[in-house]
Design an enzyme around this catalytic site. Structure first.
Site, PDB file in Angstrom:
ATOM      1  N   ASP A 143       8.564  -3.082   0.542  1.00  0.00           N
ATOM      2  CA  ASP A 143       7.335  -3.750   0.949  1.00  0.00           C
ATOM      3  C   ASP A 143       6.217  -2.692   0.972  1.00  0.00           C
ATOM      4  O   ASP A 143       6.507  -1.484   0.974  1.00  0.00           O
ATOM      5  CB  ASP A 143       7.532  -4.362   2.343  1.00  0.00           C
ATOM      6  CG  ASP A 143       6.249  -4.860   2.946  1.00  0.00           C
ATOM      7  OD1 ASP A 143       5.537  -5.608   2.256  1.00  0.00           O
ATOM      8  OD2 ASP A 143       5.945  -4.501   4.110  1.00  0.00           O
ATOM      9  N   ASP A 146       2.467  -3.178   2.676  1.00  0.00           N
ATOM     10  CA  ASP A 146       1.626  -3.147   3.879  1.00  0.00           C
ATOM     11  C   ASP A 146       2.477  -3.001   5.135  1.00  0.00           C
ATOM     12  O   ASP A 146       3.353  -3.823   5.407  1.00  0.00           O
ATOM     13  CB  ASP A 146       0.781  -4.423   3.964  1.00  0.00           C
ATOM     14  CG  ASP A 146      -0.203  -4.497   2.816  1.00  0.00           C
ATOM     15  OD1 ASP A 146      -0.977  -3.542   2.653  1.00  0.00           O
ATOM     16  OD2 ASP A 146      -0.168  -5.487   2.061  1.00  0.00           O
ATOM     17  N   GLU A 155      -2.897  -2.166   7.562  1.00  0.00           N
ATOM     18  CA  GLU A 155      -3.496  -3.415   8.050  1.00  0.00           C
ATOM     19  C   GLU A 155      -4.737  -3.218   8.917  1.00  0.00           C
ATOM     20  O   GLU A 155      -5.825  -3.642   8.540  1.00  0.00           O
ATOM     21  CB  GLU A 155      -2.453  -4.263   8.800  1.00  0.00           C
ATOM     22  CG  GLU A 155      -1.338  -4.807   7.919  1.00  0.00           C
ATOM     23  CD  GLU A 155      -1.788  -5.886   6.928  1.00  0.00           C
ATOM     24  OE1 GLU A 155      -2.995  -6.157   6.825  1.00  0.00           O
ATOM     25  OE2 GLU A 155      -0.922  -6.443   6.236  1.00  0.00           O
ATOM     26  N   ARG A 184      -4.902 -16.026   4.326  1.00  0.00           N
ATOM     27  CA  ARG A 184      -5.361 -15.673   5.686  1.00  0.00           C
ATOM     28  C   ARG A 184      -6.786 -16.157   5.913  1.00  0.00           C
ATOM     29  O   ARG A 184      -7.113 -16.671   6.976  1.00  0.00           O
ATOM     30  CB  ARG A 184      -5.238 -14.151   5.859  1.00  0.00           C
ATOM     31  CG  ARG A 184      -5.380 -13.675   7.279  1.00  0.00           C
ATOM     32  CD  ARG A 184      -4.941 -12.216   7.399  1.00  0.00           C
ATOM     33  NE  ARG A 184      -3.538 -12.066   7.055  1.00  0.00           N
ATOM     34  CZ  ARG A 184      -3.027 -11.051   6.337  1.00  0.00           C
ATOM     35  NH1 ARG A 184      -3.818 -10.088   5.909  1.00  0.00           N
ATOM     36  NH2 ARG A 184      -1.750 -10.998   6.062  1.00  0.00           N
TER      37      ARG A 184
END
Ligand code: XBP
Ligand code: MG
Length: 255
Positions: free
Chosen positions: A10, A12, A19, A57
């Protein structure tokens, strides 16, 4: 038990803490540039992180926090444009060297490469963010260390759906039991676990209280010789940082 063939990372929160001081800041810069009076503070952003993917988002924020906002006739275009601006600002932040890799990430990637272990990226973030992060933190040309960068909209459903992991397994011609995933979040491990892939979690400030009961190990970070790691969940290890020997033991279920 199969031999370990590949590590799937992964991005982030796992490769780097992108973030709070990266994505969040660049969303706010995009809102300002577009004349929107929206501001995502750190506390709100923690809630918004429940939804993965920047475009998703923004849409969620509009639905849940700005129901009064007069929706443009083409909402998809509006969000895509805003997100493009956000991606540009995020690249600028990375280019200034503002976001380093997390402890042990570069070292473990080098060690895995040296042992011929295959590497891939499995993330919800935009592909350009991945290459920018790798090139600015690891080394110029380091995107090529990864045989596959599976990112963003290449799959219909982002994490916690397992799609990105199934996509990577398919493209690499691997089975789930030949791979180990590295994640930092509840959404991430839901995705990797649903694809049947063993997972090591490195928590961060945003995720340390999430449910990692499916993790093969939970660490505070991968650690470095001068920065020991803490094993939050998992059998003890004689070393003070995560080496490929440690990773192989976790994979084999012995750790
Ligand atoms: C990361 C994300 C990403 C970033 C923003 O989740 O949710 O959406 O916050 O990236 P994970 P984009 O670490 O589980 O992959 O704005 O490029 O979508
Ligand atoms: Mg993550």
């Amino acid at each position: 038990m199969s031999d370990l063939q590949a590590l799937l990372f992964d991005v982030d929160g796992t490769l780097a803490d992108t973030e709070r001081d990266g994505h969040r800041v660049s969303f706010n810069q995009a809102f300002e540039e577009e004349g929107l009076d929206w501001h995502w503070d750190s506390e709100l952003y923690l809630k918004l992180l429940a939804v993965t993917g920047g475009k998703e988002r923004i849409r969620h924020y509009l639905d849940q926090y700005r129901p009064e906002f007069p929706h443009p006739s083409d909402l998809d275009d509006f969000i895509a444009r805003l997100h493009q601006i956000k991606t540009r600002h995020f690249a600028d932040i990375l280019a200034t060297g503002g976001i380093p890799l997390r402890p042990g990430v570069g070292r473990l990637l080098q060690e895995a490469r040296g042992q011929g272990v295959r590497l891939a990226i499995t993330t919800t973030t935009t592909p350009a963010n991945v290459t920018a992060l790798l090139e600015h933190t690891l080394a110029p040309g380091s995107s090529d260390w990864f045989e596959l960068i599976a990112a963003g909209d290449v799959v219909p459903h982002k994490k916690p759906a397992p799609d990105i992991y199934f996509y990577a397994l398919d493209k690499m011609g691997l089975r789930a039991d030949q791979c180990l995933a590295f994640e930092d979040s509840g959404n991430g491990i839901r995705a990797s676990s649903a694809a049947g892939i063993k997972t090591i979690i490195t928590v961060n400030d945003y995720t340390r209280h999430e449910d990692f009961s499916d993790a093969a190990a939970v660490l505070d970070c991968l650690g470095e010789p001068d920065r020991p790691f803490t094993i939050i969940k998992g059998r003890p290890w004689q070393g003070t940082y995560a080496t490929m020997n440690y990773v192989r033991e976790v994979f084999a279920g012995d750790c």
